[in-house]
Structure formats: structure tokens, C-alpha cells
Design a protein around this motif. Structure first.
Motif, PDB file in Angstrom:
ATOM      1  N   ARG A 196      -5.783  -7.032   4.909  1.00  0.00           N
ATOM      2  CA  ARG A 196      -5.566  -5.515   5.276  1.00  0.00           C
ATOM      3  C   ARG A 196      -6.956  -5.213   5.845  1.00  0.00           C
ATOM      4  O   ARG A 196      -6.646  -4.410   6.878  1.00  0.00           O
ATOM      5  CB  ARG A 196      -5.726  -4.663   3.658  1.00  0.00           C
ATOM      6  N   ASP A 197      -7.947  -5.415   5.453  1.00  0.00           N
ATOM      7  CA  ASP A 197      -9.340  -5.066   6.076  1.00  0.00           C
ATOM      8  C   ASP A 197      -9.760  -5.936   7.232  1.00  0.00           C
ATOM      9  O   ASP A 197     -11.063  -5.474   7.598  1.00  0.00           O
ATOM     10  CB  ASP A 197     -10.474  -4.903   4.930  1.00  0.00           C
ATOM     11  N   ARG A 198      -9.102  -6.981   7.658  1.00  0.00           N
ATOM     12  CA  ARG A 198      -9.500  -7.995   8.642  1.00  0.00           C
ATOM     13  C   ARG A 198     -11.107  -8.496   8.393  1.00  0.00           C
ATOM     14  O   ARG A 198     -11.811  -8.268   9.178  1.00  0.00           O
ATOM     15  CB  ARG A 198      -9.160  -7.188   9.894  1.00  0.00           C
ATOM     16  N   ILE A 199     -11.156  -8.691   7.034  1.00  0.00           N
ATOM     17  CA  ILE A 199     -12.588  -9.109   6.756  1.00  0.00           C
ATOM     18  C   ILE A 199     -12.732 -10.538   7.594  1.00  0.00           C
ATOM     19  O   ILE A 199     -11.802 -11.564   7.671  1.00  0.00           O
ATOM     20  CB  ILE A 199     -12.428  -9.523   5.482  1.00  0.00           C
ATOM     21  N   ARG A 236      -6.952  -8.448   0.320  1.00  0.00           N
ATOM     22  CA  ARG A 236      -7.818  -7.627   0.945  1.00  0.00           C
ATOM     23  C   ARG A 236      -8.356  -7.996   2.461  1.00  0.00           C
ATOM     24  O   ARG A 236      -8.762  -7.300   3.335  1.00  0.00           O
ATOM     25  CB  ARG A 236      -8.988  -7.322  -0.291  1.00  0.00           C
ATOM     26  N   TYR A 237      -8.445  -9.535   2.316  1.00  0.00           N
ATOM     27  CA  TYR A 237      -9.023 -10.030   3.672  1.00  0.00           C
ATOM     28  C   TYR A 237      -7.896  -9.506   4.837  1.00  0.00           C
ATOM     29  O   TYR A 237      -8.141  -9.064   5.888  1.00  0.00           O
ATOM     30  CB  TYR A 237      -8.900 -11.694   3.501  1.00  0.00           C
ATOM     31  N   THR A 246       0.796  -1.309   0.005  1.00  0.00           N
ATOM     32  CA  THR A 246      -0.104  -0.134   0.016  1.00  0.00           C
ATOM     33  C   THR A 246       0.934   1.261  -0.133  1.00  0.00           C
ATOM     34  O   THR A 246       0.596   2.499  -0.722  1.00  0.00           O
ATOM     35  CB  THR A 246      -1.014  -0.054   1.102  1.00  0.00           C
TER      36      THR A 246
END
Length: 360
Positions: free
Chosen positions: A345-348, A342-343, A45
Motif C-alpha cells: 500500500r505505502d510502496r515501502i 503495508r509494504y 481499505t
């Protein structure tokens, strides 16, 4: 081979690269699994702490990723420590071997960090930081960075031994935890949870974990925490004093990255205690230096998994005293690296450790 490369910030692209060939004292590894780390998220990022050809890693055909394991498929000249077919986990850092830090065994603090490109090659390598990493199918590594995967340990779990190595290195840097000494861990992220587990495996008592999410704290209990403190519900300093009968603890490991946590850590310590900083704050921190002096507090910072800490964590895993797999939450195939990113980074779905596998 298939390989993901970093274009603009946050933009990963699947392409093809030549399969690298091992040189003297190196092996070619078929990568079987790789975990996302907070460092990878920062690199993808923002760029730092990667240093590629003297600058940021964007649009340089650079492959990120550093917490990987795999199978030895080719040996370079002079290699007899490993055999084809061996399963190995890979330490991130290979120091230059010539600077004063490397000669003292501090290869994660190599003074020639990033000096590994044309006209400036001092021999330093750091997978996914200064050279290509593991979001690809094959990688070359020096034998000194390799650790045998213990029998019965799966691919996903093996990737987490490197994370455990960082936890071990933090405790080593504090002076080497002695059974019965007390530890507070600030922050139940992947590193904080692993510090909790390693500290308990080494006999720390009590191990106290602080954080804001009950699910993470509950996992911390499973990983060895004797006490957990949700700082939204209870003042963490008052809780530590209550648990320790007002005495405070021997050590604090700061793994949250909160820029205000160093002052809190010093208040939790006994006089003469020690703090190790592992989390990376995104903003400058301020600290009461006079308090550090009055209380004879020592403050340390570490990077990576130095002094062969990964080898010792592999031994703890082999002895069933450490279970890294408890923090593994999600798995994706190589083709879905952007989704895995994405999972992470965003703590999905409260993702902790997201692993990419290359099952064939």
C-alpha cells in the motif's frame, strides 16, 4: 486451515476456517504463494470492487487475495485435466456460464457478477472479489480457471503470471497487437511494467513508457521499453511526437489511474488509434469527446485477465520471452500478511509486487 479475514476497513485478522472441499469439475489447491495487487489494497481499505453477499466485504468472514498459485492436492468428480501434485496458477474469474457475456467468452464481464450467495446463486465466482480469496492455506477452484505453471518457474514468479494475463488482455482488447505496431504505456506500476514486457514480447516497436520515478523507468527498460519518459523532466506528448517523427502511436494503454490521462492518450495517438484503460482513477475524469470523434479514436476498458490471456502469458514465460520476476520486490510469510499489505500500500522500499509465501 489458517486464513486471514477482513474485519473493519484496513483490519486483517488471522483465524481458522474449514478446508473447503472440491465439487464436480473442481480441485483443491494448497496455496503456495500469493501476490498483493492494487485491487486487494482497494478492497481492504475501501471495499470496492469486492462484492460480498450483495454489499461491501467488511466483517463478513471474507478472505481477500486473488493472485495466487499452488499445488493440486485433491480432485473433484470429473476432473482429468489435472493430477495431484500439479503446480498451477489460478485465474481470478469464473463466470456464470449462462449470461450472454460468458457465452461470448467475456467471463470477466459476467452479468451475474457477485451473484453467488444464498438465494441469489447464479454460479459466478471471482476469487478475492466475490468469494474467498487466497490469503489462506487452501482454496477450491474450477478447472477452467487453472493454468499449469511452466517448468522451472518458481512460486513467486508464478503468482505474477496473472498480472501478465491482465496485460495480455488489454492488448487483446485493442484488437491484438501486430509486430511492428507502436505502443505507449502510461504509468510504470506493476500492470504498466507488465504491459511493457508483454507488448515487447509480442513484437511491438517502439514501446514507450512514461512515469515519474527514474528507478521504475529503468526497470521498464529492462522489461522491454525502447524509450522511457520521465514526465517531471519532459513533456510526454512532445516526447512521443519526437520519438515517432510527429506521427503518434497505434495504441496507448493507460495504467496510471490519472483521471486526466485519457485526453493525453488521445493526443499521442495516430488518427484511428485505440486506448485501453486499465488503471482505476479515484476521481471522475473529463474528456474532450469531440476530439475522440474527430480523430476516430476508440476507447476500451477491461477488467481482469479474460479470454484465457493467462494461458498465453504462461506460454511466453515458458519460452523465456517474458520475465515476470523482474517486478517481484518483497516476500513475506503468511503470518506477516498485514506487514506485506503495508509494504504494498505505502510502496515501502519502492515495493512493486509483494508476495506472501507458504513455505512449509
Amino acid at each position: 486451515m489458517k486464513a486471514w479475514v477482513l474485519d473493519d476497513p484496513g483490519q486483517l485478522r488471522l483465524t481458522e476456517k474449514p478446508v473447503p472441499q472440491p465439487g464436480h469439475s473442481e480441485v483443491l489447491i494448497r496455496i503456495d504463494a500469493i501476490a498483493f495487487c492494487a485491487g486487494d489494497i482497494s478492497i481492504i481499505t475501501r471495499g470496492p470492487p469486492a462484492l460480498i453477499e450483495g454489499g461491501k466485504p467488511f466483517n463478513k468472514n471474507f478472505t481477500p487475495g486473488h493472485e495466487y498459485m499452488g499445488t493440486v492436492v485433491r480432485l473433484g468428480a470429473g476432473v482429468d485435466e489435472f493430477a495431484i501434485g500439479d503446480r498451477v496458477v489460478v485465474e481470478v474469474h469464473y463466470g456464470c456460464g449462462r449470461c450472454e457475456r460468458c457465452r461470448a467468452g467475456m467471463y470477466t464481464a459476467c452479468l451475474n457478477y457477485g451473484m453467488n450467495y444464498a438465494g441469489h446463486d447464479k454460479g459466478h465466482r471471482a476469487n478475492g472479489f466475490t468469494t474467498d480469496g487466497g490469503f489462506c492455506e487452501y482454496a477450491v477452484n474450477h478447472v477452467s480457471t487453472l493454468v499449469h505453471v511452466p517448468e522451472g518457474v518458481g512460486d513467486e514468479e508464478a503468482t505474477l503470471i496473472v498480472t501478465a494475463g491482465t496485460a495480455m488482455y488489454a492488448l487483446d482488447t485493442l484488437g491484438g497487437l501486430i509486430a511492428g505496431e507502436s505502443v505507449v504505456v502510461l504509468g510504470p506500476g506493476a500492470i504498466g511494467l507488465m504491459v511493457t514486457a508483454v507488448a515487447k514480447a509480442l513484437g511491438a516497436d517502439p514501446v514507450i513508457l512514461t512515469g515519474t520515478r527514474d528507478a521504475r523507468l529503468a526497470l521498464g527498460t529492462r522489461m522491454g521499453a525502447d524509450h522511457v519518459i520521465n514526465i517531471r523532466n519532459e513533456d510526454p506528448l512532445a516526447a512521443v511526437k519526437r520519438i515517432t517523427g510527429g506521427r503518434g502511436v497505434n495504441y496507448v494503454v493507460e495504467a496510471s489511474g490519472d483521471p486526466g490521462s485519457l485526453d493525453l492518450a488521445t493526443e499521442m495517438l495516430k488518427r484511428g488509434g485505440k486506448v485501453c484503460l486499465v488503471g482505476f482513477p479515484e476521481k471522475p475524469a473529463s474528456v474532450d469527446l469531440a476530439k475522440l470523434i474527430r480523430q476516430h479514436i476508440s476507447v476500451f476498458g477491461i477488467r481482469g485477465e479474460g479470454r484465457s490471456a493467462t494461458h498465453r502469458c504462461a506460454a511466453l514465460v515458458a519460452q523465456k520471452r517474458l520475465e515476470p520476476k523482474l517486478i517481484h520486490t518483497h516476500t513475506f510469510p503468511l503470518e506477516d500478511v498485514p506487514t506485506a499489505f503495508r509494504y504494498a500500500r505505502d510502496r515501502i522500499e519502492d515495493a512493486i509486487k509483494v508476495v506472501v509465501t507458504m513455505r512449509r
